[in-house]
Write a protein that holds these residues in place. Structure first.
Motif, PDB file in Angstrom:
ATOM      1  N   LYS A   1      -5.394   2.956   2.885  1.00 40.59           N
ATOM      2  CA  LYS A   1      -4.517   2.206   4.092  1.00 40.59           C
ATOM      3  C   LYS A   1      -5.350   1.348   4.906  1.00 40.59           C
ATOM      4  O   LYS A   1      -6.431   1.540   4.950  1.00 40.59           O
ATOM      5  CB  LYS A   1      -4.118   3.488   4.873  1.00 40.59           C
ATOM      6  CG  LYS A   1      -3.075   3.412   5.826  1.00 40.59           C
ATOM      7  CD  LYS A   1      -2.652   4.353   6.560  1.00 40.59           C
ATOM      8  CE  LYS A   1      -1.801   4.299   7.716  1.00 40.59           C
ATOM      9  NZ  LYS A   1      -1.233   5.309   8.310  1.00 40.59           N
TER      10      LYS A   1
ATOM     11  N   TYR B   1      -5.244  -0.136   8.700  1.00 39.03           N
ATOM     12  CA  TYR B   1      -4.757   0.376   9.874  1.00 39.03           C
ATOM     13  C   TYR B   1      -4.361  -0.585  10.836  1.00 39.03           C
ATOM     14  O   TYR B   1      -3.566  -0.609  11.635  1.00 39.03           O
ATOM     15  CB  TYR B   1      -5.981   1.412  10.599  1.00 39.03           C
ATOM     16  CG  TYR B   1      -6.130   2.720   9.905  1.00 39.03           C
ATOM     17  CD1 TYR B   1      -5.311   3.874  10.041  1.00 39.03           C
ATOM     18  CD2 TYR B   1      -7.048   2.591   8.862  1.00 39.03           C
ATOM     19  CE1 TYR B   1      -5.549   4.866   9.251  1.00 39.03           C
ATOM     20  CE2 TYR B   1      -7.401   3.903   8.113  1.00 39.03           C
ATOM     21  CZ  TYR B   1      -6.473   5.033   8.400  1.00 39.03           C
ATOM     22  OH  TYR B   1      -6.762   5.924   7.563  1.00 39.03           O
TER      23      TYR B   1
ATOM     24  N   HIS C   1      -0.883  -8.161   2.765  1.00 29.58           N
ATOM     25  CA  HIS C   1       0.276  -8.081   3.764  1.00 29.58           C
ATOM     26  C   HIS C   1       0.004  -7.426   5.114  1.00 29.58           C
ATOM     27  O   HIS C   1       0.656  -6.331   5.580  1.00 29.58           O
ATOM     28  CB  HIS C   1       1.533  -7.341   3.082  1.00 29.58           C
ATOM     29  CG  HIS C   1       2.110  -7.885   1.796  1.00 29.58           C
ATOM     30  ND1 HIS C   1       2.337  -9.503   1.661  1.00 29.58           N
ATOM     31  CD2 HIS C   1       1.820  -7.571   0.530  1.00 29.58           C
ATOM     32  CE1 HIS C   1       2.708  -9.676   0.622  1.00 29.58           C
ATOM     33  NE2 HIS C   1       2.326  -8.663  -0.287  1.00 29.58           N
TER      34      HIS C   1
ATOM     35  N   THR D   1      -0.929  -4.901   7.123  1.00 27.67           N
ATOM     36  CA  THR D   1      -1.240  -3.483   7.096  1.00 27.67           C
ATOM     37  C   THR D   1      -0.858  -2.670   5.911  1.00 27.67           C
ATOM     38  O   THR D   1      -0.820  -1.548   6.023  1.00 27.67           O
ATOM     39  CB  THR D   1      -0.456  -2.756   8.388  1.00 27.67           C
ATOM     40  OG1 THR D   1       0.781  -3.094   8.202  1.00 27.67           O
ATOM     41  CG2 THR D   1      -1.228  -3.453   9.717  1.00 27.67           C
ATOM     42  N   GLN D   2      -0.619  -3.369   4.838  1.00 29.64           N
ATOM     43  CA  GLN D   2      -0.222  -2.669   3.483  1.00 29.64           C
ATOM     44  C   GLN D   2      -1.201  -3.407   2.328  1.00 29.64           C
ATOM     45  O   GLN D   2      -1.470  -4.457   2.241  1.00 29.64           O
ATOM     46  CB  GLN D   2       1.352  -3.119   3.212  1.00 29.64           C
ATOM     47  CG  GLN D   2       2.253  -2.655   4.082  1.00 29.64           C
ATOM     48  CD  GLN D   2       3.600  -3.176   3.610  1.00 29.64           C
ATOM     49  OE1 GLN D   2       3.834  -3.754   2.597  1.00 29.64           O
ATOM     50  NE2 GLN D   2       4.638  -2.823   4.603  1.00 29.64           N
ATOM     51  N   LEU D   3      -1.681  -2.374   1.495  1.00 29.22           N
ATOM     52  CA  LEU D   3      -2.369  -2.613   0.433  1.00 29.22           C
ATOM     53  C   LEU D   3      -1.768  -2.108  -0.827  1.00 29.22           C
ATOM     54  O   LEU D   3      -1.421  -1.159  -1.140  1.00 29.22           O
ATOM     55  CB  LEU D   3      -3.677  -1.917   0.482  1.00 29.22           C
ATOM     56  CG  LEU D   3      -4.527  -2.024  -0.755  1.00 29.22           C
ATOM     57  CD1 LEU D   3      -5.111  -3.366  -0.932  1.00 29.22           C
ATOM     58  CD2 LEU D   3      -5.634  -1.197  -0.696  1.00 29.22           C
ATOM     59  N   ASN D   4      -1.213  -3.320  -1.520  1.00 33.16           N
ATOM     60  CA  ASN D   4      -0.610  -2.961  -2.958  1.00 33.16           C
ATOM     61  C   ASN D   4      -1.605  -3.003  -3.862  1.00 33.16           C
ATOM     62  O   ASN D   4      -2.159  -3.855  -4.449  1.00 33.16           O
ATOM     63  CB  ASN D   4       0.423  -4.381  -2.929  1.00 33.16           C
ATOM     64  CG  ASN D   4       1.249  -3.827  -4.345  1.00 33.16           C
ATOM     65  OD1 ASN D   4       0.974  -2.957  -5.023  1.00 33.16           O
ATOM     66  ND2 ASN D   4       1.874  -4.800  -4.779  1.00 33.16           N
TER      67      ASN D   4
END
Length: 820
Positions: free
Chosen positions: A645, A647, A560, A562-565
């Protein structure tokens, strides 16, 4: 008998370790029946030009029964293992204890250090010297003299042992009878001591006293030594000295002797200890252990390690004296004990000796047999025997070293090296230079050629099966299955191809650009599968130039920006190495299940020093990747990132070159595979297990392919169109043969007893006369035949040999019974 079975099947399976010693004796004996002076090809010339083994002459009647290496092994096994019988009788006489006597005889029978492969005349010494000592102890002096002389005749070193035996008896006489061992008493009471000596001087005139026998043995041994010396000089035309047979030693130099003595002295002592261990070192309680010294002292001044390596036939110089001395040592313990505890203690010692022997037997003999089990002799190997039977007995033949015992059973002049000979017998996978040779016959995987032969083949039962060879993903095939050789004529080929293993897919294989990402960035590549698969490995074609790297990867189900699930991570793997040039890093995903028509994301990044990732990419219009920034200067350890994270991320119209390896049960097309036979090329569509049949008179079978996508097994059978597979039914069932041997062994004693009872009416003198006449007839006829004074078919020697063997067997039965 199990050893004999194991040896014979290994020889027929061409798995005899390249041992040529058996062949030396085999060729020497066979050559004598063709008017040659016991000649051989290894080491060459007459046997007597190197070794003084007159016993070969005594073996002629028994060898005449069957000209085969098997016969030699039978003779050797019967002699060395039957020596447990006189050892039992010796123990029975000394201990008056049947159980302990039987147990000690079993210690010899099951001794793991008895070396019965190869056949060696030296090994026969062991059996004859045990028989000899038994007859000596039983005061059967004629039998003792015969067996003692035969023992000396097995090898030129043996007169040294015979001399020590004579010296031993003289010293024993001086110690037991004259008590001259006490120098102190001789000085303090000289008159009384000399009276004692004088009182026993009459015994010196007794030919049956130890002193007289010892002197006779010394004279015989010295005579034998000089006889052996001149025998070797005569047959070697003065070029081979008897002393040169003590390998690795220089007895003319004291400093050399001293240096050789220091060489591996601990192993030399260990050899002596190992060979006495099955007998619990009881041997050292008897002065007869003195007879272990001649060979121990000899190899102590040598650098030739086979002399003291366990499991070599030289052990036959130690084991018989260890066995006899152990009986005498146990007798000494027996004599020291009281009547009540004597039997119990002796039995326990004998049981312990047997237990130790069984442990050593399992570790030294049984375990190797289990590790390398006997297998049936198939047509591939049996072809050697069938082809060898076509060769004249006096023809010059070239063959392989492991084929020597089989071929030499038919033709004594067989070589595994040297110049061109009249015949060449070889495995078709390793053909020699066949210029000037013509095809004579083929059988199994072997062919026989004769120099100058131009006629039709006498036999063509070619039937060669090549075991499966395995080829792996990414390989290209370009192989000639037959090494450019098959016998002339029309042949059938059955080609077996088996595709198995992983399904391999390489994507973006045309990538011709390089992408470098430093250790702050990761590539994220989305991919989708058409079929559900288990992912085994991912291979990345990366390239770095120096430093220490940790390449890392993971697969997620979502991305997604800038997001890491973290819950979307389904598997990770890393690869680290200190290397300047890293190529084809292999990430192991351990059969992760990936479903069809679902998008997954492969993450690739690096850490280390200096870090950074370089790999080939391809510009694409219909796919894309992401470059994600995963580090901004904080939150790392020395050698690895734990992504916490993202960036930033940038979409790129790039796709990396990757290889996915799936562990799939599905069968996929292996690749484009081509077979070329006789100039004709055929493409094969391989799906799973496939068999293809061809017929050709060509000499080449080529298999080619593009890059394999999986694991491919190739095996094939080549057979003559009009031939048949030839096997020996007995050699096809080794374990049935083993069971038969056990059954026969069980009935040996009752059958012998039955024969013994049914021969009660036979007079010993009559049997003795029959045996003597048979021997005289054999050697008289053989001498006339050898010098070409008469011509006679060899079948008559076989008949006389059988008569001698039967007479000898009956003589032994009646001889033992009459002496009881």
């Amino acid at each position: 008998m199990i050893n004999l079975w194991y040896i014979i099947f290994n020889v027929y399976n061409l798995n005899n370790g390249g041992i040529v010693d058996t062949t030396t004796s085999l060729q020497s004996l066979l050559s004598a029946f063709y008017h040659q002076p016991f000649v051989n090809t290894v080491p060459g010339g007459s046997y007597f030009s190197v070794h003084a083994s007159e016993i070969l002459i005594l073996l002629l009647p028994f060898f005449a029964v069957w000209h085969s290496f098997i016969n030699l092994y039978i003779i050797q096994s019967v002699l060395i293992y039957s020596s447990s019988i006189p050892l039992f009788l010796l123990a029975q006489k000394k201990l008056h204890n049947d159980k302990a006597s039987f147990l000690m005889a079993m210690v010899l029978l099951l001794n793991p250090y008895i070396h019965d492969n190869p056949f060696e005349t030296l090994t026969l010494f062991m059996g004859f010297i045990i028989y000899s000592y038994y007859f000596f102890d039983a005061k059967r002096y004629i039998a003792f003299a015969i067996t003692f002389v035969i023992a000396l005749s097995t090898m030129e070193f043996n007169p040294v042992i015979g001399g020590f035996f004579g010296l031993y008896l003289i010293l024993l006489f001086l110690y037991d009878k004259i008590k001259i061992s006490s120098i102190k008493n001789l000085i303090k009471e000289p008159v009384e001591q000399f009276k004692t000596i004088k009182s026993h001087l009459s015994e010196l005139k007794n030919l049956q006293s130890y002193f007289s026998i010892g002197i006779i043995l010394l004279i015989i041994s010295v005579a034998f030594f000089y006889g052996d010396k001149y025998l070797i000089l005569y047959f070697s035309h003065g070029s081979h000295a008897i002393t040169s047979n003590i390998a690795g030693s220089n007895i003319s130099s004291f400093s050399a002797i001293l240096n050789d003595f220091k060489t591996d002295i601990s192993s030399k002592i260990d050899n002596l200890m190992y060979l006495n261990a099955p007998f619990l070192f009881l041997s050292f309680l008897s002065p007869l252990a003195f007879l272990e010294l001649p060979w121990f002292l000899t190899y102590s001044i040598s650098t030739f390690s086979p002399y003291w390596n366990i499991g070599v036939y030289y052990d036959s110089y130690i084991i018989p004296f260890a066995a006899i001395s152990a009986i005498l040592g146990l007798y000494k313990i027996h004599s020291m004990l009281g009547e009540g505890e004597r039997k119990k203690v002796v039995n326990r010692i004998a049981y312990l000796a047997l237990v130790v022997t069984l442990i050593l037997l399992v570790s030294n003999v049984i375990a190797p047999m289990v590790t390398n089990p006997v297998s049936p002799v198939n047509s591939n190997e049996y072809g050697v025997d069938q082809l060898a039977s076509l060769i004249p007995a006096n023809a010059k033949v070239t063959t392989g070293v492991n084929e020597l015992p089989i071929v030499s059973s038919h033709a004594y002049n067989t070589w595994f090296y040297g110049p061109e000979n009249n015949y060449v017998l070889f495995n078709i996978t390793n053909p020699p230079n066949l210029n000037n040779y013509g095809f004579l016959a083929a059988s199994g995987s072997y062919a026989l050629y004769e120099k100058g032969y131009t006629g039709k083949p006498e036999l063509n039962n070619l039937n060669y099966t090549k075991a499966e060879a395995t080829y792996y993903p990414e390989e290209r095939l370009n192989i000639n299955l037959l090494n450019s050789y098959v016998p002339p004529g029309n042949n059938n080929i059955s080609l077996h191809l088996r595709y198995s293993g992983n399904d391999v897919h390489t994507i973006n294989s045309n990538a011709n650009k390089s992408l470098f990402l430093n250790d702050s960035y990761a590539m994220v590549y989305p991919f989708k599968l058409n079929n559900s698969e288990q992912l085994s490995n991912i291979v990345l074609d990366s390239h770095m130039t120096y430093g220490y790297y940790i390449l890392q990867s993971m697969i997620t189900t979502s991305f997604h920006g800038t997001q890491l699930n973290k819950s979307s991570i389904i598997s990770t793997d890393s690869y680290g190495q200190n290397q300047y040039n890293m190529i084809d890093e292999n990430f192991n995903y351990k059969n992760v299940q990936l479903n069809s028509n679902k998008t997954y994301y492969l993450w690739l990044w690096s850490s280390g020093d200096p870090g950074g990732l370089t790999f080939p990419v391809e510009n694409t219009t219909n796919s894309h990747s992401y470059v994600a920034k995963i580090y901004n200067g904080t939150g790392t350890d020395s050698y690895g990132y734990s992504i916490s994270k993202i960036y930033s991320s940038t979409e790129k119209k790039l796709a990396p070159r990757l290889t996915f390896v799936f562990n799939s049960d599905k069968i996929h097309k292996a690749s484009n595979i081509y077979v070329s036979i006789g100039g004709k090329t055929t493409e094969l569509n391989v799906t799973g297990n496939s068999v293809y049949h061809f017929s050709t008179d060509g000499k080449d079978i080529y298999v080619n392919s593009t890059v394999l996508n999986g694991t491919l097994g190739i095996s094939y059978t080549v057979s003559a169109s009009n031939g048949r597979e030839v096997v020996n039914p007995l050699l096809q069932h080794p374990y049935i043969i083993l069971a038969f041997i056990f059954i026969v062994s069980v009935f040996v004693y009752p059958v012998s007893s039955l024969v013994n009872r049914n021969t009660n009416g036979l007079n010993l003198k009559l049997i003795e006369i029959s045996l003597i006449i048979s021997i005289i007839v054999f050697y008289s006829v053989f001498t006339l035949y050898y010098y070409r004074l008469i011509s006679i078919d060899l079948i008559y020697f076989k008949i006389i040999g059988i008569a001698i063997a039967i007479s000898f067997f009956l003589f032994i039965l009646r001889f033992n019974k009459n002496k009881q």
